[in-house]
Design an enzyme around this catalytic site. Structure first.
Site: not given
Length: 188
Positions: A84, A114, A141, A164-165
């Site tokens: 989208n 990083h 979204g 994050t996992k």
């Protein structure tokens, strides 16, 4: 000796200012400008640009402009995938997206990362971790998919989640950080 591009694709520390990588990103930015400036009724022109931008995409890829990515060439996209408005894919490492996956507006997929060590980070070097999103996934979204994450087939990621996992197959997961809320029935 490895090139900076080879290091990048291997997930090793690399110099993002390398000339080859800078040239590749410039090529991508020019294609993105073309794509994002196309009119809605210019489907053939959009298709041509998308083929150049994401050569590893299968039939039926739909990118609703504006769309942004780093390279495009590091994306492997299944059939009938939908992006989208305003999606961002930092495809420094490979991003694999399975067939029939839907990505809501403002979804962000980040393979670039990083070093945690400030001295390494100050060197300007960075690295990446690949992302894999299964088949028949729906990402709501403004969700953010972080480096190194895999999302299993048929799962749903709630809007605004920060993944994050790894998320297993066949679940509804949401939140920041994103976690499994419940398992989905096969008929859902």
């Amino acid at each position: 000796m490895k090139t900076e591009k080879e290091k990048m694709l291997a997930g090793e520390l690399y110099n993002p200012l390398d000339k080859e990588l800078s040239d590749d990103r410039l090529r991508t930015r020019l294609l993105l400008k073309e794509l994002n400036d196309t009119r809605e009724d210019k489907e053939e022109e959009r298709s041509r640009i998308i083929e150049d931008l994401i050569p590893n995409a299968n039939e039926g890829l739909w990118l609703q402009p504006p769309f942004y990515c780093d390279y495009g060439t590091n994306m492997v996209v299944g059939e009938k995938v939908f992006f989208n408005f305003n999606c961002v894919v930092l495809d420094v490492a490979q991003v694999t997206i399975g067939s029939r996956t839907l990505l809501g507006p403002n979804v962000q997929i980040y393979t670039a990362t990083h070093p945690m060590n400030h001295k390494e980070r100050a060197s300007g070097l960075e690295f990446s971790k690949p992302i894999s999103i299964g088949e028949d996934v729906w990402v709501g979204g403004s969700a953010i998919i972080c480096p190194g994450v895999s999302i299993g087939n048929r799962s749903v990621i709630g809007a605004g989640s920060v993944v994050t996992k790894d998320i297993p197959a066949g679940v509804f997961a949401a939140g920041n950080p994103c976690k499994v809320i419940r398992h989905l029935d096969q008929d859902e």
